[in-house]
Design an enzyme around this catalytic site. Sequence first.
Site, short mmCIF file in Angstrom:
data_model
loop_
_atom_site.label_atom_id
_atom_site.label_comp_id
_atom_site.label_asym_id
_atom_site.label_seq_id
_atom_site.Cartn_x
_atom_site.Cartn_y
_atom_site.Cartn_z
N HIS A 48 -13.41 -12.75 5.11
CA HIS A 48 -12.00 -13.11 4.90
C HIS A 48 -11.35 -13.43 6.24
CE1 HIS A 48 -8.08 -13.22 3.09
NE2 HIS A 48 -7.63 -12.34 3.96
N ASP A 50 -8.07 -14.77 8.07
CA ASP A 50 -6.65 -15.11 8.01
C ASP A 50 -6.31 -16.16 9.05
OD1 ASP A 50 -5.71 -13.12 6.04
OD2 ASP A 50 -6.39 -11.67 7.54
N ASP A 164 -6.63 -11.76 -1.29
CA ASP A 164 -5.67 -11.04 -0.45
C ASP A 164 -4.18 -11.31 -0.70
OD1 ASP A 164 -5.22 -9.05 1.41
OD2 ASP A 164 -5.36 -10.36 3.15
N ASP A 300 -12.64 -8.39 6.21
CA ASP A 300 -11.91 -9.26 7.13
C ASP A 300 -12.78 -9.65 8.34
OD1 ASP A 300 -9.88 -8.73 5.42
OD2 ASP A 300 -8.59 -7.70 6.86
N HIS A 454 -1.02 -16.20 3.41
CA HIS A 454 -0.42 -14.96 2.92
C HIS A 454 0.01 -14.00 4.03
CE1 HIS A 454 -4.85 -14.37 2.85
NE2 HIS A 454 -4.55 -13.21 3.41
ZN LIG Z 1 -5.66 -11.88 4.46
#
Ligand SMILES: [Zn+2]
Length: 1044
Positions: A48, A50, A164, A300, A454
């Site tokens: 994951h 971000d 998420d 993550d 997000h």
């Molecule tokens: Zn995230």
Amino acid sequence: DVNMINVYEHLPFDDPDGGVWKQGWELLTSDQEWSGRKLNVFIVPHSHNDPGWIKTVEKYFLEQTQHILNNVVDALSVDPTKKFIWAEMSYLSMWWDGASPDRKQKLKTIVKNGQLEIVTGGWVMNDEANTHYFAMIDQLIEGDWMEWLKHTLGVTPRSGWAIDPFGHTPTMAYILKLMNFDNMLIQRVHYSVKKYLAKEKSLEFRWRQTWDQSSHTDMTCHMMPFYSYDVPHTCGPDPKICCQFDFARLPGGKYNCWKVPPVAITDSNVEVKAKTLLDQYRKKSKLFKSDTLLVILGDDFRYSAMKELSDQYTNYARIISYINSHPQLNAHMQFGTLSEYFDAMKNEIGRLTQFFSFDKCLTSSNMCFSLPALSGDFFTYADREDHYWSGYYTSRPYHKMQERVLESHLRGAELLFALALPKVKWSQDGESFSRELYPLLVQARRNLGLFQHHDGITGTAKDHVVVDYGNKLMQSVMDSKKIMSFSAHILLSEMPSYDPKTTVLNFDEVFQGQNQPPQPTVIKLESEQRPVKVVLYNSLDYDRTGVVRLIVTSPSVVVMTENRNVIPSQTNPIWSDQVEPRTDRFELVFLSTVPAIGLAVYTMWEDNSVEDSTHATVHFINPPAGFGKRTRSKFQLDVEPMKDEFNIMNDQLVAYFSGKNGMLRAVTTVRDNMKTKLALDFAMYSSRQAKDKSGAYLFLPSGPAEPHTPDTYRPLVRIIRGPVMSSVHVLLPNVLHKVSLYTGTGAGTQSLGLHVTNDVDVRTGADNKELAMRLTSGISSGDKFFSDLNGFQIQPRTTYSKLPLQANFYPMPTMAFIQDDKSSINLNCFSRLTLMTAQPLGAASLKSGELEVILDRRLMQDDNRGVGQGVKDNVPTPENFVIMLERWTATGVKENKAKAQLAYSSMVVHQSSLELLHPVRAMSASHSSYMNVDYRSLPQPLPCEVHVLNLRALQSRDATLPSEDSALLLHTVGRECALDADKYFHPTCLMHGVERLAIAQSTLFKNMGLQKTSLSLQHDGERLNQESGISVSPMEIQAYKIKL
Ligand SMILES: [Zn+2]
């Protein structure tokens, strides 16, 4: 079938200790249970990433993500049994730009042979609460890089992946459906809802739109059952055991387990380990209808070291090999991708559905294998206890506001660019116009797309990352202005030309910094011999009448239309301090009409001899001591006579305010001469003092809000009155509150609403506080209210006393309303009160007749969800709202609309909301002789309900230039016809109110051909011949490729 409204009604929202699965119950399984069956397990490795959170997107890429992608590509290309999924195209595009030819080839190979699946394929994994459907769609189209995935990698994504985002919206399911997706997965859902659906074996369902009368919007959705997407919460119910199967946590590594660490799988322990893990799988599978099981493997930013990747794959390979070679275990295990899981699951269910008759399916839930339909949404998310994630609906409101500003600018730039392109293309400047401006347009799409992340629009990133997002948003707003300016110039000129060094049309405003409100451009007025031309741009798809505001250098102005008619105008003071007007600049307002997706040219000059502009009068309440009546720059300044109440009015409304503190108290709708209570007040929530306090994500108030100022507080009030507009300004601590009424003289929707602006500044005196604006009316709305999802649809809400206060807050991306719950006409009150917002915020209706919205929040501590800081970087933020009052017509009463489980806005509210989001943009001309006539893009008005969501120049294969085609996205809004305000505005579009509408192709610009396509623009349909019309249905979005 499941309706989330009923689920909320039914759930006790208790939180009993479920044992190892804390928020569930004890799951038991046995070998006997599995005799004659086979558990089919798909292990889906993922990482994951971000695009901005603790670090900026660029820093993450440099330090982590590029290594992750390198490792995955290298590992998969040497071992065809290994699988992986990837979601964030923003990162994949950065990687592709820097990857070696060898690695690029490897990526192509592992995507083409199905080892690496692109899931969702969005630029980011978007937030689902604060986002607007324009940007949600745009970031998916941009993330697909148009044709890139299809033509370079040979794939189109077919499964959505959202592990998420903090709560989930059905709008996403609809958008993915229109993009021809087959499946989607969601994760962050309230633990009580998860438990309920798990008990019902309904964690897999067909997500259906509430407004869908058939089943054509059904989208297969998998909801993950447990607390998190990390390994401890994905193998089965017991996190302590599952953690031992995250081999990135082997001792000596970067991560560890909080209880029992994993050990490497060897010949001597594989039997015990495999059986332990299988026990978890079997237990987890009891929550689903099929014997096909999804187990995701990652966390993550995982796999940044090759060793981690090999530890994970190697140890799982040993377990897989053991289980698959022992048939008595009745299980089969493999690495897989998300779509492989869905295909296998659907295949199994399909076989079982055929095996059992439909009757049996109805009589026994155990026998029923088809997936249930589910309608509704998954807000507001709580991950544990009373920790509701309703804080992020408001966190960092300046950047939420700026996101909508960019969205409107981008849409405005897209439309004008696509329309100007065919005109300029064959000129000598055509090439440089495309080559210089198109990349700016693409960058704006990507910057808007990036902020949908997000941790972007949610306001949950670290301060320096917020600054990075803010700079990107600001840069693209300015670039969009540039594109609009040059495109408008081309559309207005007889001989199209493009000279990048000469800005013919000045922008309406410029920015000083990413966190400062823009400075409006001051238009320097001179005499009639040297008039200034101002070009007004209306990006909405109907001829629009409304008051526009400009900043000018003179209080005495003549304003003329292109037909040389002088029109009424008004000048208002701009304040140098609380009671002193500036003498060097003034606000000019006048009622304009601008064609649908078109440009209008107004001419103006200074004339001190003729009083063509009217100067506003100003009255003060509670002025500073010693203030006396005076005249400044032609404005009469006086003290308002002391009364209980004063008012401002236009042709539609009279608004009454308290004579003591200037706050709104009542409104009369002129159309029926009915005076009804409508009070507006401010209130403050305090964060609770317990261990867990409010932060970027969580709203944990100490109790109900307290009044922001005591009853005895007497703020300075300015009352500004004039024929074009009137306003009341209240100078409160932390907020400069303004209510305005605009003239409409019978046209447009602007005069039907109360326009509220709050200049919010919570930097002082508001530590650990949240400022709310509250409307109190006489509507008996009971415990019901309505808020929108993504600006796309309306979701009914119930305020429950069984839930804590913070659970009763919901996202308000564009609007919320309350309505009378009685089916008879209440003569003492209007029936519906709608609050529209220009920026996404959190809203609630905590008492009957009330509607409130959180304006900003200042929180001094972290709330333990990973960002590791409070929210202390507050920025003064202008927040805009419109309040609309409507009454049921006789039809509405007869059909008992008040009780509806499905609600729509009226046409007036749809248009008001669009106008709030997409203000008319004004560009002043520095040399102006060339401009003569207005520009009109649509030969005829479209039906009212049809909204041109976007008209977007497509990328050519070489990717730096636009192609011949544009994408035309049309949205037909669903509307409530049984409210009275629609009767009082005079739409310049055509009102239909029928189920399906037909649009003649000839009304859609000067188009040279239309071809139907999927919303992702990747699945082309029939090419329409010139004669055939388009048929549209309420709520539906349609996509076309159009040659202009
Ligand atoms: Zn995230």
